[in-house]
Design a protein around this motif. Sequence first.
Motif, PDB file in Angstrom:
ATOM      1  N   TYR A  67      -1.177  -3.886  28.985  1.00 37.40           N
ATOM      2  CA  TYR A  67      -0.062  -3.066  28.503  1.00 37.40           C
ATOM      3  C   TYR A  67       1.255  -3.823  28.429  1.00 37.40           C
ATOM      4  O   TYR A  67       2.260  -3.295  27.944  1.00 37.40           O
ATOM      5  N   TYR A  68       1.296  -5.075  28.875  1.00 38.06           N
ATOM      6  CA  TYR A  68       2.528  -5.856  28.825  1.00 38.06           C
ATOM      7  C   TYR A  68       2.158  -7.330  28.851  1.00 38.06           C
ATOM      8  O   TYR A  68       1.268  -7.738  29.599  1.00 38.06           O
ATOM      9  N   ALA A  69       2.836  -8.134  28.037  1.00 33.49           N
ATOM     10  CA  ALA A  69       2.595  -9.572  28.027  1.00 33.49           C
ATOM     11  C   ALA A  69       3.895 -10.297  27.730  1.00 33.49           C
ATOM     12  O   ALA A  69       4.780  -9.778  27.036  1.00 33.49           O
ATOM     13  N   THR A  70       4.007 -11.503  28.255  1.00 33.16           N
ATOM     14  CA  THR A  70       5.233 -12.269  28.058  1.00 33.16           C
ATOM     15  C   THR A  70       4.929 -13.763  28.108  1.00 33.16           C
ATOM     16  O   THR A  70       3.997 -14.195  28.804  1.00 33.16           O
ATOM     17  N   THR A  71       5.699 -14.533  27.348  1.00 36.59           N
ATOM     18  CA  THR A  71       5.682 -15.986  27.443  1.00 36.59           C
ATOM     19  C   THR A  71       7.057 -16.443  27.889  1.00 36.59           C
ATOM     20  O   THR A  71       8.069 -16.012  27.309  1.00 36.59           O
ATOM     21  N   MET A  72       7.110 -17.303  28.905  1.00 42.21           N
ATOM     22  CA  MET A  72       8.389 -17.697  29.499  1.00 42.21           C
ATOM     23  C   MET A  72       8.264 -19.110  30.064  1.00 42.21           C
ATOM     24  O   MET A  72       7.159 -19.631  30.224  1.00 42.21           O
ATOM     25  N   PRO A  73       9.403 -19.743  30.373  1.00 43.31           N
ATOM     26  CA  PRO A  73       9.338 -21.064  31.005  1.00 43.31           C
ATOM     27  C   PRO A  73       8.707 -20.989  32.392  1.00 43.31           C
ATOM     28  O   PRO A  73       8.876 -20.002  33.115  1.00 43.31           O
ATOM     29  N   ILE A  74       7.959 -22.024  32.755  1.00 44.24           N
ATOM     30  CA  ILE A  74       7.423 -22.103  34.105  1.00 44.24           C
ATOM     31  C   ILE A  74       8.549 -22.176  35.122  1.00 44.24           C
ATOM     32  O   ILE A  74       8.481 -21.579  36.199  1.00 44.24           O
ATOM     33  N   ASP A  75       9.613 -22.890  34.771  1.00 39.78           N
ATOM     34  CA  ASP A  75      10.801 -22.980  35.607  1.00 39.78           C
ATOM     35  C   ASP A  75      11.623 -21.716  35.429  1.00 39.78           C
ATOM     36  O   ASP A  75      12.170 -21.465  34.354  1.00 39.78           O
ATOM     37  N   SER A  76      11.723 -20.904  36.463  1.00 39.83           N
ATOM     38  CA  SER A  76      12.436 -19.622  36.355  1.00 39.83           C
ATOM     39  C   SER A  76      13.945 -19.780  36.339  1.00 39.83           C
ATOM     40  O   SER A  76      14.671 -18.821  36.077  1.00 39.83           O
ATOM     41  N   VAL A  77      14.444 -20.981  36.605  1.00 38.05           N
ATOM     42  CA  VAL A  77      15.892 -21.210  36.638  1.00 38.05           C
ATOM     43  C   VAL A  77      16.458 -21.416  35.241  1.00 38.05           C
ATOM     44  O   VAL A  77      17.531 -20.914  34.901  1.00 38.05           O
ATOM     45  N   MET A 100       5.664 -26.601  29.353  1.00 35.86           N
ATOM     46  CA  MET A 100       6.729 -26.022  30.166  1.00 35.86           C
ATOM     47  C   MET A 100       6.755 -24.496  30.087  1.00 35.86           C
ATOM     48  O   MET A 100       7.648 -23.858  30.639  1.00 35.86           O
ATOM     49  N   LEU A 101       5.793 -23.919  29.367  1.00 33.32           N
ATOM     50  CA  LEU A 101       5.762 -22.473  29.168  1.00 33.32           C
ATOM     51  C   LEU A 101       4.497 -21.875  29.766  1.00 33.32           C
ATOM     52  O   LEU A 101       3.465 -22.544  29.877  1.00 33.32           O
ATOM     53  N   LYS A 102       4.563 -20.620  30.125  1.00 38.36           N
ATOM     54  CA  LYS A 102       3.396 -19.899  30.628  1.00 38.36           C
ATOM     55  C   LYS A 102       3.359 -18.525  29.974  1.00 38.36           C
ATOM     56  O   LYS A 102       4.391 -17.955  29.625  1.00 38.36           O
ATOM     57  N   THR A 103       2.174 -18.001  29.828  1.00 35.65           N
ATOM     58  CA  THR A 103       1.973 -16.651  29.294  1.00 35.65           C
ATOM     59  C   THR A 103       1.302 -15.809  30.362  1.00 35.65           C
ATOM     60  O   THR A 103       0.280 -16.209  30.932  1.00 35.65           O
TER      61      THR A 103
END
Length: 219
Positions: A67-77, A100-103
């Motif tokens: 019900y939810y998906a996202t792609t973002m940097p592995i580094d949360s900063v 450098m990205l994760k889903t």
Amino acid sequence: MRLPLPQFATGDRHPQHLAEVIETTTTEFLAQCLEPEDLSFPPMPPFGSWVCAADEESGNQVYAVVYYATTMPIDSVHRAVALGLSLEALREEQPQIFAMLKTEFRAAIVGFQEKSLNISDNGRIHQYLPPRPPQIHQAVYHCQTEAIIQFTEQFDFLRTLLFINGAPVDSLAAAVIRGVYQLRKNDREWLIRAGRHLSILLKDDYDRLRFILSQIHPY
């Protein structure tokens, strides 16, 4: 060349193995998609798609809906910044971006199948929460079409979908029904049964029922 990551080996991966549980609760789990072998983003499972994971202690096969998906940097900063490049240009000029990205995706648990003691029997299916969810680092798979068809013979899972906190539940129910209807090769009898069950769950809320049914587009 893609930067080597320590987390996943791809050589012996099952073709339906798409992710790994990284957070788990009684009602849902968060999973991180496995890295692809080429320079591309990890494949994001579609909204309303079916995934499954095993509780290895009990042997139960747990079924869930994305019900939810996202792609973002592995580094949360550091946030990703716009580069103005096509995917092909990214592969040529900034190949490190893909490492450098994760889903990640969240999946709501809608039921489970018991481990069968008889090899000729697949085990009983239950459309309610299992005794425990899949645990951390358990593999998450795309559900096989046959398993989805078998699971959706009954419609109690729709109640679970309509009460997920923090999700667009009406659109989710429509996406699930639409997807299963297509997997069942446009079985109109099944679709009518699903619509009747929805009308019972929603009772006098005709506007919500109409909104859900309007997104299914039967052919």
